[in-house]
Design a protein around this motif. Structure first.
Motif, PDB file in Angstrom:
ATOM      1  N   VAL A   1     100.551  13.322  79.702  1.00 26.68           N
ATOM      2  CA  VAL A   1      99.317  13.390  80.494  1.00 26.68           C
ATOM      3  C   VAL A   1      98.711  12.001  80.526  1.00 26.68           C
ATOM      4  CG1 VAL A   1      97.012  14.429  80.697  1.00 26.68           C
ATOM      5  CG2 VAL A   1      98.920  15.802  79.825  1.00 26.68           C
ATOM      6  N   ASP A   2      98.436  11.537  81.739  1.00 28.57           N
ATOM      7  CA  ASP A   2      97.773  10.248  81.913  1.00 28.57           C
ATOM      8  C   ASP A   2      98.444   9.117  81.124  1.00 28.57           C
ATOM      9  OD1 ASP A   2      95.917   8.529  82.959  1.00 28.57           O
ATOM     10  OD2 ASP A   2      94.417   8.933  81.396  1.00 28.57           O
ATOM     11  N   GLY A   3      99.769   9.094  81.200  1.00 33.90           N
ATOM     12  CA  GLY A   3     100.493   7.959  80.616  1.00 33.90           C
ATOM     13  C   GLY A   3     100.692   8.009  79.119  1.00 33.90           C
ATOM     14  N   ARG A   4     100.344   9.156  78.505  1.00 33.07           N
ATOM     15  CA  ARG A   4     100.570   9.281  77.055  1.00 33.07           C
ATOM     16  C   ARG A   4     101.234  10.616  76.763  1.00 33.07           C
ATOM     17  NH1 ARG A   4      95.173   7.622  77.096  1.00 33.07           N
ATOM     18  NH2 ARG A   4      94.880   5.489  76.350  1.00 33.07           N
ATOM     19  N   ILE A   5     102.078  10.642  75.726  1.00 32.93           N
ATOM     20  CA  ILE A   5     102.604  11.920  75.273  1.00 32.93           C
ATOM     21  C   ILE A   5     101.513  12.575  74.423  1.00 32.93           C
ATOM     22  CG2 ILE A   5     104.306  13.053  73.798  1.00 32.93           C
ATOM     23  CD1 ILE A   5     106.344  11.010  74.687  1.00 32.93           C
ATOM     24  N   VAL A   6     101.005  13.707  74.923  1.00 32.32           N
ATOM     25  CA  VAL A   6      99.879  14.330  74.230  1.00 32.32           C
ATOM     26  C   VAL A   6     100.341  15.446  73.295  1.00 32.32           C
ATOM     27  CG1 VAL A   6      98.203  13.729  76.007  1.00 32.32           C
ATOM     28  CG2 VAL A   6      99.434  15.919  76.150  1.00 32.32           C
ATOM     29  N   LYS A   7     101.561  15.875  73.469  1.00 35.09           N
ATOM     30  CA  LYS A   7     102.053  16.947  72.616  1.00 35.09           C
ATOM     31  C   LYS A   7     103.575  16.954  72.652  1.00 35.09           C
ATOM     32  CE  LYS A   7     100.368  21.673  71.673  1.00 35.09           C
ATOM     33  NZ  LYS A   7      99.607  21.341  70.452  1.00 35.09           N
ATOM     34  N   SER A   8     104.172  17.204  71.485  1.00 32.81           N
ATOM     35  CA  SER A   8     105.621  17.362  71.434  1.00 32.81           C
ATOM     36  C   SER A   8     105.945  18.599  70.615  1.00 32.81           C
ATOM     37  CB  SER A   8     106.282  16.144  70.769  1.00 32.81           C
ATOM     38  OG  SER A   8     106.128  15.000  71.564  1.00 32.81           O
ATOM     39  N   GLY A   9     107.059  19.215  70.933  1.00 33.53           N
ATOM     40  CA  GLY A   9     107.434  20.402  70.174  1.00 33.53           C
ATOM     41  C   GLY A   9     108.832  20.849  70.540  1.00 33.53           C
ATOM     42  N   GLY A  10     109.157  22.065  70.121  1.00 32.71           N
ATOM     43  CA  GLY A  10     110.471  22.629  70.443  1.00 32.71           C
ATOM     44  C   GLY A  10     110.431  23.292  71.800  1.00 32.71           C
ATOM     45  N   LYS A  11     111.482  24.053  72.124  1.00 27.17           N
ATOM     46  CA  LYS A  11     111.566  24.653  73.454  1.00 27.17           C
ATOM     47  C   LYS A  11     110.437  25.629  73.738  1.00 27.17           C
ATOM     48  CE  LYS A  11     114.966  28.209  72.108  1.00 27.17           C
ATOM     49  NZ  LYS A  11     115.529  27.777  70.819  1.00 27.17           N
ATOM     50  N   GLU A  12     109.852  26.214  72.662  1.00 26.23           N
ATOM     51  CA  GLU A  12     108.780  27.191  72.864  1.00 26.23           C
ATOM     52  C   GLU A  12     107.506  26.545  73.427  1.00 26.23           C
ATOM     53  OE1 GLU A  12     110.308  26.381  69.984  1.00 26.23           O
ATOM     54  OE2 GLU A  12     108.639  25.204  69.206  1.00 26.23           O
ATOM     55  N   LEU A  13     107.406  25.226  73.268  1.00 30.17           N
ATOM     56  CA  LEU A  13     106.234  24.533  73.826  1.00 30.17           C
ATOM     57  C   LEU A  13     106.200  24.673  75.356  1.00 30.17           C
ATOM     58  CD1 LEU A  13     103.754  22.684  73.577  1.00 30.17           C
ATOM     59  CD2 LEU A  13     105.294  20.727  73.449  1.00 30.17           C
ATOM     60  N   ALA A  14     107.374  24.693  75.938  1.00 33.47           N
ATOM     61  CA  ALA A  14     107.464  24.836  77.391  1.00 33.47           C
ATOM     62  C   ALA A  14     106.862  26.167  77.838  1.00 33.47           C
ATOM     63  CB  ALA A  14     108.908  24.730  77.849  1.00 33.47           C
ATOM     64  N   MET A  15     107.191  27.227  77.111  1.00 31.46           N
ATOM     65  CA  MET A  15     106.669  28.549  77.428  1.00 31.46           C
ATOM     66  C   MET A  15     105.144  28.566  77.307  1.00 31.46           C
ATOM     67  SD  MET A  15     109.518  30.142  77.837  1.00 31.46           S
ATOM     68  CE  MET A  15     109.230  31.911  77.688  1.00 31.46           C
ATOM     69  N   GLU A  16     104.673  27.961  76.243  1.00 31.56           N
ATOM     70  CA  GLU A  16     103.250  27.952  75.974  1.00 31.56           C
ATOM     71  C   GLU A  16     102.506  27.203  77.093  1.00 31.56           C
ATOM     72  OE1 GLU A  16     102.833  26.900  71.916  1.00 31.56           O
ATOM     73  OE2 GLU A  16     100.681  27.336  71.877  1.00 31.56           O
TER      74      GLU A  16
END
Ligand SMILES: Nc1ncnc2c1ncn2[C@@H]1O[C@H](COP(=O)(O)OP(=O)(O)O)[C@@H](O)[C@H]1O
Ligand SMILES: [Mg+2]
Lengths: 492, 255
Positions: free
Chosen positions: B220-235
């Protein structure tokens, strides 16, 4: 002093110019011995006579030259073309010099500028031809000369005449006299008139009735071309039902000290005859800053005299500082076809103003024009074409496609299509595009591992495909390589 | 395989990437998600070496080499591939000819013999089957007149032919119907290997049902604001990008 000048148009400007020329003639005197190898610079009636005498020409040819010279004196250099150059001083040009003696030429390839050899290497020019092109003394290249001789004998068996123009004047005077100036008259334009007065040599081709010339006429020409000089004259006559493919020039950068080249080419096709004339022009273009380079001011014209005759011009113009030429076809015979396929590339400070003239006179005549202009660096590229449909040309058709490609943002492309239609049954189609090699296209190629230089030549070759397709196979491969070499350093 | 540290990138004076750090190891599939304009394509183009993007800070290493010092074609030959979001058309240049030039540039770089037209055709036929590409497309000019779907499949096809070490897919899923999407995903999945890594850029979670990533990052806006596993995509799909952005801001505010 010129005594019998026929001045049909005079202005104070031309008078002044004439005065200057004439006074300079005096300065040099012109009592030149016929045995000398070259004349001092300058042009006069005496010079014309001397050139003719050196070649031991018949009187009719001398008279023709003189007529051209006298007419030329009344003409002014054209300025309508979209090119710019310093005025040419015609009194500073040397109009005759004998070919260099063997002892004054490089004795082997070891004596030739390595840079030139490097270019030959890049272009894949066969070894024995490199020597000829670099001007190595004849003895050293004996092999290729004998190849040319065998070649000539083979053609002779079919009745094909293929020889230096000056030889044809002696051996086939009736043919030369019948056709010389029949397509490009002695007074056609400033440069054609100059050529008619002082032409050095060139080629003569005659294909008898019904004969299909079994090979492209090229190898011999390449060898022959070395000594033809700056005012070349070529005449090709194809009799009824005959066919010939003629290749002029070559990809190797030709070395020449003359700055002005004013050649004339005349083609004549009779009933059902076909002439295919392909040119690769790579004269010295000048350096990166636009210094030096050859002015290539050429008049090329074809007459489709016979019914169903077919003449096709294909040109790849990459050399010369300035190129100015409009190979055209006069379509007289019913159902005759004229074609023009052109690639003109201008890089650095090169300028080209080229295109074609198609004059439709006979019924159901067709013409096809495909022009590809490529500009890079500071190059300026102009397409100028005339399609003229006369009253008598019922059912005439023309298709013109005229594409420009720009590489970088300091170059230019210009298009001047002229159309004159006097017969309402004519069908005309004209398409024109301008494109730029985009940074995005180059990046896309780079991203696939292709270097920028390769990407440019790939895109340019793709752009020129329709024209290259018209070239004889071997020439097409050379033309592609030539574009690559000519474009080196044009991007990034 | 790839280390990106504190990457800052400007485009025409605007700051687009503002300190991006990311490590991708061989064998991994990373997904980069984010709203339009967040800088996903910018990241892809910078990694591929486009010079209209200006790196103002940070560093990128690829297999231990400073990637930013390499020319775009050198990066490609080193094994970096980008499937473009908008593949460009190159009129007059046949697809087969183009791809053969690419393959041969690579082979030459590796000191292998170049392929002639016949060998090349043999070689690519199998790859065409992989993405269900019509052989006719090989004869057409590069991307010229291709439909949106054909262009995207064409990119995957090129990837299959060039067999890169690290492939970036920039919204290859956008504009594809479900069948085409599956074909693209199958193509990618069949290429997954322990010595190859992928960065799959997408706007939607949909593609990740077919290409299952090891890691998901939210840009978001040029920064990685969150990282996680594949479940992050669902969320993300459920809660939207604003949630991801806010959750990190809250976390930052709380600390
Ligand atoms: N060439 C460019 N010139 C100006 N602005 C650009 C250019 N490329 C991208 N941008 C801007 O940079 C921002 C990020 O774009 P991009 O990386 O394409 O985002 P995404 O791929 O995530 O949608 C956007 O605001 C976009 O308008
Ligand atoms: Mg994008």
């Amino acid at each position: 002093m010129v005594s019998s000048t026929e001045q049909t148009s005079t202005s104070s400007e031309t008078d002044a110019t004439l005065d200057r020329w004439q006074s300079e003639e005096y300065k040099y005197g012109f009592y030149t011995d016929i045995e000398t190898d070259s004349l001092p610079p300058g042009l006069s009636e005496d010079v014309v006579r001397l050139i003719s005498a050196k070649k031991d020409e018949p009187d009719w040819l001398l008279q023709w030259r003189l007529k051209a010279y006298r007419h030329w004196l009344t003409m002014t250099e054209p300025t309508w073309q979209n090119v710019h150059y310093e005025p040419i001083d015609y009194q500073k040009i040397i109009y005759y010099s004998a070919p260099k003696q063997a002892k004054d030429r490089p004795q082997s390839l070891d004596d030739v500028d390595p840079k030139l050899l490097e270019t030959y290497e890049k272009l894949g020019i066969p070894l024995q031809e490199r020597a000829i092109l670099a001007g190595v003394a004849v003895d050293a290249v004996f092999d290729s000369v004998s190849v040319a001789t065998t070649f000539k004998e083979k053609l002779g068996e079919l009745g094909i005449i293929f020889c230096p123009f000056s030889e044809a004047v002696h051996d086939h005077p009736e043919l030369v006299q019948q056709y010389l100036g029949s397509v490009v008259p002695h007074n056609d334009n400033f440069f054609a008139a100059l050529n008619s007065a002082v032409f050095s040599d060139g080629s003569f081709v005659y294909i008898p009735k019904g004969v299909k010339c079994p090979m492209d006429l090229s190898t011999y020409f390449r060898i022959n071309a070395i000594s033809t000089g700056q005012f070349e004259r070529t005449l090709i006559v194809a009799e009824e039902g005959s066919t010939v493919s003629y290749l002029e020039g070559c990809t190797a950068p030709m070395r020449d000290e003359h700055q002005l080249h004013a050649a004339v080419v005349e083609l004549i096709a009779l009933d059902d005859a076909t002439i295919k004339y392909s040119t690769i022009q790579n004269w010295y273009p000048g350096d990166k800053d636009g210094k030096g380079g050859i002015y290539n001011f050429v008049t090329k014209r074809a007459k489709c005299l016979g019914r169903n005759s077919h003449i096709s011009w294909t040109q790849v113009e990459t050399g010369a500082a300035i190129t100015w030429k409009y190979p055209g076809c006069i379509l007289i015979g019913d159902n005759s076809v004229g074609e023009f396929y052109s690639v003109a590339l201008t890089n650095n400070h090169q300028q080209a103003d080229t295109g074609t003239k198609m004059i439709h006179i006979g019924k159901n005549t067709r013409s096809n024009v495909v022009s590809k202009g490529i500009s890079a660096g500071f190059g300026q590229n102009t397409y100028r074409g005339l399609i003229k449909i006369t009253k008598s040309a019922h059912g005439a058709r023309n298709y013109t496609q005229c594409d420009s490609m720009l590489i970088g943002d300091k170059c230019g492309a210009h298009t001047f299509p002229y159309i004159e239609v006097k017969n309402s049954t004519a069908q005309m189609e004209h398409e024109a595009t301008t494109s730029k090699i985009g940074e995005d296209q180059l990046f896309y190629c780079n991203q696939r591992g292709i270097s920028t230089e390769d990407a440019v030549s790939m895109i340019v070759n793709g752009f020129c495909k329709e024209v290259f397709r018209e070239l004889p196979m071997e020439f097409a491969v050379e033309a592609q390589k030539l574009l690559e070499v000519s474009l080196e350093g044009s991007v990034g | 395989m790839l280390q990106i540290r504190n990457l800052h990138v400007n485009v025409q004076g605007h700051k687009i990437l503002k300190g991006l750090t990311l490590t991708i190891n061989a064998g991994e599939v990373h997904s980069m998600m984010g709203p339009n304009g967040s800088g996903k394509s910018t990241l892809a183009q910078v990694l591929a070496g486009r010079d209209t993007y200006e790196v103002t800070e940070g560093e990128v290493f690829f297999e231990g080499r400073n990637l930013l010092e390499l020319e775009p074609d050198e990066r490609a030959r080193a094994g970096v591939f980008l499937a473009f979001q908008y593949p460009v058309e190159i009129p007059g240049v046949g697809t087969a000819y183009f791809l053969r030039a690419a393959v041969n540039a690579l082979r030459k770089h590796r000191g292998e013999e170049e392929l002639d037209a016949v060998d090349f055709l043999e070689f690519v036929k199998e790859k065409m089957r992989l993405v269900d590409m019509d052989e006719q497309l090989l004869k057409r000019s590069v991307n010229e007149g291709f439909s949106g779907g054909e262009k995207k499949r064409g990119e995957i096809f090129q990837m299959a032919v060039l067999e890169p070490k690290f492939a970036i897919l920039d919204e290859t899923d956008s504009g594809l119907d479900i069948d085409a999407l599956k074909i693209v995903a199958d193509g990618v999945n069949s290429m997954r290997r322990t010595d190859r890594a992928f960065l799959v850029i997408t706007h939607y979670q949909r593609l990740l049902n077919y290409i299952v990533p090891d890691f998901v990052h939210v840009l978001v806006d040029g920064r990685i604001v969150k990282s996680g596993g594949k479940e992050l995509a669902m969320e993300l799909e459920e809660r939207g990008y604003a949630w991801a952005d806010q959750s990190i801001r809250h976390a930052a505010a709380a600390s």
